[in-house]
Design a protein around this motif. Structure first.
Motif, PDB file in Angstrom:
ATOM      1  N   UNK A  75      46.142  39.050  27.522  1.00 42.55           N
ATOM      2  CA  UNK A  75      45.623  38.049  28.450  1.00 42.55           C
ATOM      3  C   UNK A  75      44.309  38.472  29.105  1.00 42.55           C
ATOM      4  N   UNK A  76      44.024  39.753  29.106  1.00 40.63           N
ATOM      5  CA  UNK A  76      42.767  40.226  29.676  1.00 40.63           C
ATOM      6  C   UNK A  76      41.636  40.103  28.661  1.00 40.63           C
ATOM      7  N   UNK A  77      41.874  40.591  27.456  1.00 38.32           N
ATOM      8  CA  UNK A  77      40.807  40.644  26.455  1.00 38.32           C
ATOM      9  C   UNK A  77      40.571  39.323  25.733  1.00 38.32           C
ATOM     10  N   UNK A  78      41.579  38.460  25.669  1.00 36.26           N
ATOM     11  CA  UNK A  78      41.451  37.225  24.891  1.00 36.26           C
ATOM     12  C   UNK A  78      40.332  36.312  25.377  1.00 36.26           C
ATOM     13  N   UNK A  79      40.231  36.017  26.694  1.00 35.44           N
ATOM     14  CA  UNK A  79      39.118  35.162  27.121  1.00 35.44           C
ATOM     15  C   UNK A  79      37.750  35.745  26.790  1.00 35.44           C
ATOM     16  N   UNK A  80      37.641  37.076  26.839  1.00 34.63           N
ATOM     17  CA  UNK A  80      36.385  37.726  26.474  1.00 34.63           C
ATOM     18  C   UNK A  80      36.090  37.487  24.999  1.00 34.63           C
ATOM     19  N   UNK A  81      37.110  37.655  24.150  1.00 35.66           N
ATOM     20  CA  UNK A  81      36.948  37.447  22.722  1.00 35.66           C
ATOM     21  C   UNK A  81      36.565  36.001  22.413  1.00 35.66           C
ATOM     22  N   UNK A 119      33.455  45.437  31.432  1.00 33.75           N
ATOM     23  CA  UNK A 119      33.459  44.769  30.120  1.00 33.75           C
ATOM     24  C   UNK A 119      34.228  45.546  29.052  1.00 33.75           C
ATOM     25  N   UNK A 120      34.066  46.878  29.047  1.00 30.57           N
ATOM     26  CA  UNK A 120      34.798  47.693  28.073  1.00 30.57           C
ATOM     27  C   UNK A 120      36.290  47.647  28.342  1.00 30.57           C
ATOM     28  N   UNK A 121      36.673  47.677  29.615  1.00 27.07           N
ATOM     29  CA  UNK A 121      38.093  47.583  29.966  1.00 27.07           C
ATOM     30  C   UNK A 121      38.667  46.239  29.540  1.00 27.07           C
ATOM     31  N   UNK A 122      37.913  45.182  29.749  1.00 26.60           N
ATOM     32  CA  UNK A 122      38.382  43.848  29.369  1.00 26.60           C
ATOM     33  C   UNK A 122      38.604  43.753  27.861  1.00 26.60           C
ATOM     34  N   UNK A 123      37.684  44.299  27.091  1.00 21.11           N
ATOM     35  CA  UNK A 123      37.839  44.273  25.632  1.00 21.11           C
ATOM     36  C   UNK A 123      39.067  45.059  25.182  1.00 21.11           C
ATOM     37  N   UNK A 124      39.402  46.100  25.937  1.00 22.27           N
ATOM     38  CA  UNK A 124      40.588  46.900  25.624  1.00 22.27           C
ATOM     39  C   UNK A 124      41.860  46.279  26.185  1.00 22.27           C
ATOM     40  N   UNK A 125      41.707  45.204  26.953  1.00 17.14           N
ATOM     41  CA  UNK A 125      42.876  44.544  27.523  1.00 17.14           C
ATOM     42  C   UNK A 125      43.435  45.251  28.735  1.00 17.14           C
ATOM     43  N   UNK A 126      42.585  46.008  29.441  1.00 19.38           N
ATOM     44  CA  UNK A 126      43.021  46.756  30.619  1.00 19.38           C
ATOM     45  C   UNK A 126      42.595  46.002  31.877  1.00 19.38           C
ATOM     46  N   UNK A 127      43.542  45.713  32.745  1.00 21.43           N
ATOM     47  CA  UNK A 127      43.238  45.045  34.007  1.00 21.43           C
ATOM     48  C   UNK A 127      42.549  46.027  34.956  1.00 21.43           C
ATOM     49  N   UNK A 128      41.501  45.557  35.620  1.00 23.77           N
ATOM     50  CA  UNK A 128      40.814  46.358  36.630  1.00 23.77           C
ATOM     51  C   UNK A 128      41.032  45.682  37.984  1.00 23.77           C
ATOM     52  N   UNK A 129      41.676  46.410  38.901  1.00 25.42           N
ATOM     53  CA  UNK A 129      41.938  45.903  40.249  1.00 25.42           C
ATOM     54  C   UNK A 129      41.129  46.700  41.268  1.00 25.42           C
ATOM     55  N   UNK A 137      55.604  46.744  37.140  1.00 28.91           N
ATOM     56  CA  UNK A 137      57.047  46.485  37.226  1.00 28.91           C
ATOM     57  C   UNK A 137      57.404  45.007  37.148  1.00 28.91           C
ATOM     58  N   UNK A 138      56.529  44.128  37.640  1.00 30.50           N
ATOM     59  CA  UNK A 138      56.880  42.702  37.684  1.00 30.50           C
ATOM     60  C   UNK A 138      55.877  41.795  36.998  1.00 30.50           C
ATOM     61  N   UNK A 139      54.719  42.321  36.646  1.00 31.52           N
ATOM     62  CA  UNK A 139      53.696  41.476  36.036  1.00 31.52           C
ATOM     63  C   UNK A 139      52.807  40.774  37.036  1.00 31.52           C
ATOM     64  N   UNK A 140      53.015  40.999  38.340  1.00 27.61           N
ATOM     65  CA  UNK A 140      52.171  40.377  39.363  1.00 27.61           C
ATOM     66  C   UNK A 140      50.774  40.997  39.329  1.00 27.61           C
ATOM     67  N   UNK A 141      49.750  40.154  39.418  1.00 31.39           N
ATOM     68  CA  UNK A 141      48.366  40.610  39.351  1.00 31.39           C
ATOM     69  C   UNK A 141      47.656  40.220  40.644  1.00 31.39           C
ATOM     70  N   UNK A 142      47.179  41.220  41.382  1.00 30.65           N
ATOM     71  CA  UNK A 142      46.468  40.963  42.634  1.00 30.65           C
ATOM     72  C   UNK A 142      45.097  41.619  42.599  1.00 30.65           C
ATOM     73  N   UNK A 143      44.100  40.897  43.082  1.00 27.33           N
ATOM     74  CA  UNK A 143      42.743  41.420  43.228  1.00 27.33           C
ATOM     75  C   UNK A 143      42.206  42.011  41.924  1.00 27.33           C
ATOM     76  N   UNK A 144      42.509  41.335  40.818  1.00 31.60           N
ATOM     77  CA  UNK A 144      41.975  41.774  39.530  1.00 31.60           C
ATOM     78  C   UNK A 144      40.572  41.205  39.351  1.00 31.60           C
ATOM     79  N   UNK A 145      39.700  41.995  38.757  1.00 29.57           N
ATOM     80  CA  UNK A 145      38.319  41.579  38.548  1.00 29.57           C
ATOM     81  C   UNK A 145      38.102  40.976  37.170  1.00 29.57           C
ATOM     82  N   UNK A 146      39.069  41.113  36.286  1.00 31.48           N
ATOM     83  CA  UNK A 146      38.890  40.609  34.924  1.00 31.48           C
ATOM     84  C   UNK A 146      40.094  39.828  34.422  1.00 31.48           C
ATOM     85  N   UNK A 147      40.898  39.311  35.349  1.00 35.13           N
ATOM     86  CA  UNK A 147      42.053  38.495  34.985  1.00 35.13           C
ATOM     87  C   UNK A 147      42.469  37.669  36.188  1.00 35.13           C
TER      88      UNK A 147
END
Length: 529
Positions: A385-391, A83-93, A305-315
């Motif tokens: 894009x990570x923190x916005x849905x939480x907000x 939750x803290x990572x999401x609020x900071x906008x940090x992707x957790x994979x 490098x490319x913006x690809x997101x795999x196995x993220x828990x908060x995005x």
């Protein structure tokens, strides 16, 4: 060049993947144990690759001013404050598939071990005893296995159990009848599984819903003589109640790789006959440790490098292929959100997004995240894009999505409507063949406006002299217009203009436009292009 810190032990091959991909990496495998030193340096890094030693707390995240992604080599992320990572906008994979086979095999091995009392028999034989009659086991053949959680690891266990000619019951609220038939199991409710299974194995994460899923009350419902295997997460089973059931014989045996408190130096299950225990070895094979390390390095590099997101828990996940195709559409979604966010001065109650045509076939979770981020940036520039849905959720904003087949001249478009207590505001946009987002409708008025960094929006009555007043006023103040788009609902009714400017329009210029008496509204807009 993005910069990654590896603060736990990771294979040198994985570290080399970062370098080969063009990511600068610092490999400091003992730093994760020194939280003060880690906090001192974390602000330098875009990515943090960890195992279980590094604890990513809210306090650490406050120091991580440049951090964009945390990659956990393994499936468990108990050491990351998501939750803290999401609020900071940090992707957790994490890497949920790299150790799936290894963990499933360990569960099967533990089932064999407890069925045939292998550890006790081994210890007895090592001690010079020959207690052949003492260790009377049971076969797995034709027994009923109850699998709690039929996801990735659970489905592998099911496959192996069917190969042993076991009957398999599965409890999983997310298991569809079609999927149950496909993997060869009978889907049942939990109480039914507890009453019928000869062996029960757990393959679910530890959540509020699964905590103590095998509670004292559930243990009372078990089939007499059952054997319990837990290689998933500590805390799924009431260990004290299970120990009592083992002592009075209601449960014939248990095999545990995980415990409610780890490292487990004491447990009610320790030193009981026919209880097999191991120190969280589910993922501990050479192959699995290498697999998860390589996987996390690839995933983090892909994102940075490319913006690809795999196995993220908060995005929402976005593949590299999707990122390449969706890039302009994600940008468009953000622009649409930014427009209504900057135009709306009162609290937003709802965000409704319509996806048409080709847009409706894309990764809508990712597009929605971009829309919401665009809206929220108007009041919090640091949102992403990570923190916005939480907000949005914290503010009680309802988000609704609708899709439809192609309906119009465009191959696809996105229409965004925001709802406040007093009004609705809408805008639509598309992506042209040149890959550039365009606004195609505002307030129901059709337009064709290219999006630039500095823009001006005006609204007026459709009467002569407005365009001249707009051009003359801006010209007198030295404001250069790069692009000028007009639209009206009908002759003599509402009209709008949206201008792409070379620089941000000043407060003085906005005031000058209002003083002409020609404009109902004039608003400065900024977009990230």
């Amino acid at each position: 060049m993005p910069k990654v810190l590896v603060s736990d032990k990771l294979s040198e091959t994985a570290v080399q993947i970062f370098r080969d991909r063009g990511v600068e990496v610092d490999y400091l495998p003992d730093l994760g144990k020194d939280k003060e030193k880690l906090a001192e340096v974390i602000g330098q890094y875009d990515g943090l690759a960890i195992r279980s030693a590094t604890k990513v707390t809210e306090k650490l995240l406050e120091k991580a001013t440049n951090l964009k992604v945390i990659g956990r080599a393994g499936i468990g992320v108990d050491n990351v404050d998501i939750p803290a990572a999401s609020k900071k906008g940090v992707i957790v994979m994490n890497t949920p598939f790299g150790n799936s086979v290894t963990t499933a095999e360990h569960a099967i091995a533990m089932m064999f071990a407890v069925a045939r009392q292998l550890p006790e028999a081994s210890a007895s034989t090592h001690a010079g005893k020959w207690e052949k009659n003492r260790f009377m086991g049971v076969e797995l053949f034709n027994k009923t296995l109850g699998v709690i959680g039929a996801g990735n690891i659970g489905s592998i266990v099911i496959d192996r159990a069917l190969g042993l000619h076991m009957k398999v019951l599965a409890y999983d609220p997310f298991l569809s009848p079609e999927r149950a038939k496909e993997i060869g199991v009978t889907k049942v409710e939990l109480d039914d599984l507890l009453a019928k299974a000869d062996f029960i194995t757990f393959h679910v994460p530890l959540t509020e819903k699964t905590k103590n899923i095998l509670s004292r009350e559930a243990i009372a419902k078990l089939k007499p003589g059952v054997r319990i295997i837990n290689c998933a997460r500590g805390g799924l089973v009431d260990e004290e109640a299970l120990a009592e059931a083992l002592k009075d014989g209601r449960v014939a045996g248990a095999a545990f790789d995980v415990f409610a408190v780890e490292p487990a130096t004491a447990s009610p299950l320790f030193n009981l006959p026919n209880v097999v225990v191991t120190p969280h070895l589910g993922a501990s094979t050479t192959e699995a440790q290498e697999n998860v390390a390589l996987q996390v390095a690839e995933q983090m590099s892909d994102y940075l490098l490319t913006g690809a997101v795999q196995n993220a828990l908060n995005m929402p996940s976005v593949t590299a292929e999707e990122a390449a195709v969706m890039g302009p559409w994600i940008k468009l979604a953000g622009h649409l959100g930014a427009f209504v966010g900057q135009m709306t001065d009162e609290p937003i109650k709802a965000i409704n997004v319509l996806y048409d045509g080709v847009a409706a076939t894309m990764n809508l979770n990712a597009l929605n995240a971009a829309v919401i981020a665009g809206v929220m940036k108007a009041t919090n520039p640091d949102v992403n894009m990570v923190s916005a849905p939480v907000m949005a959720k914290e503010r009680g904003v309802q988000v609704a999505t609708t899709t439809q087949d192609k309906a119009g001249v465009f191959e696809g478009y996105i229409k965004l409507t925001v709802v406040t207590d007093t009004r609705e505001r809408s805008i639509a946009g598309t992506v042209f063949s040149d890959g550039k987002p365009r606004f195609i409708q505002i307030r129901g008025i059709n337009i064709d406006a290219e999006v630039g960094q500095h823009m001006l929006y005006t609204r007026n009555k459709d009467v002569p002299g407005v365009i001249g007043a707009l051009g003359m006023t801006l010209g007198d103040l030295g404001v250069n217009i790069a692009n000028f788009t007009l639209g009206r609902s009908a002759e003599g009714n509402d009209a709008i203009a949206i201008l792409y400017l070379d620089e941000a329009i000043s407060d003085a210029a906005l005031a000058a436009l209002q003083n002409t008496g020609k404009f109902l509204q004039a608003r400065r807009l900024q977009f990230e292009v």
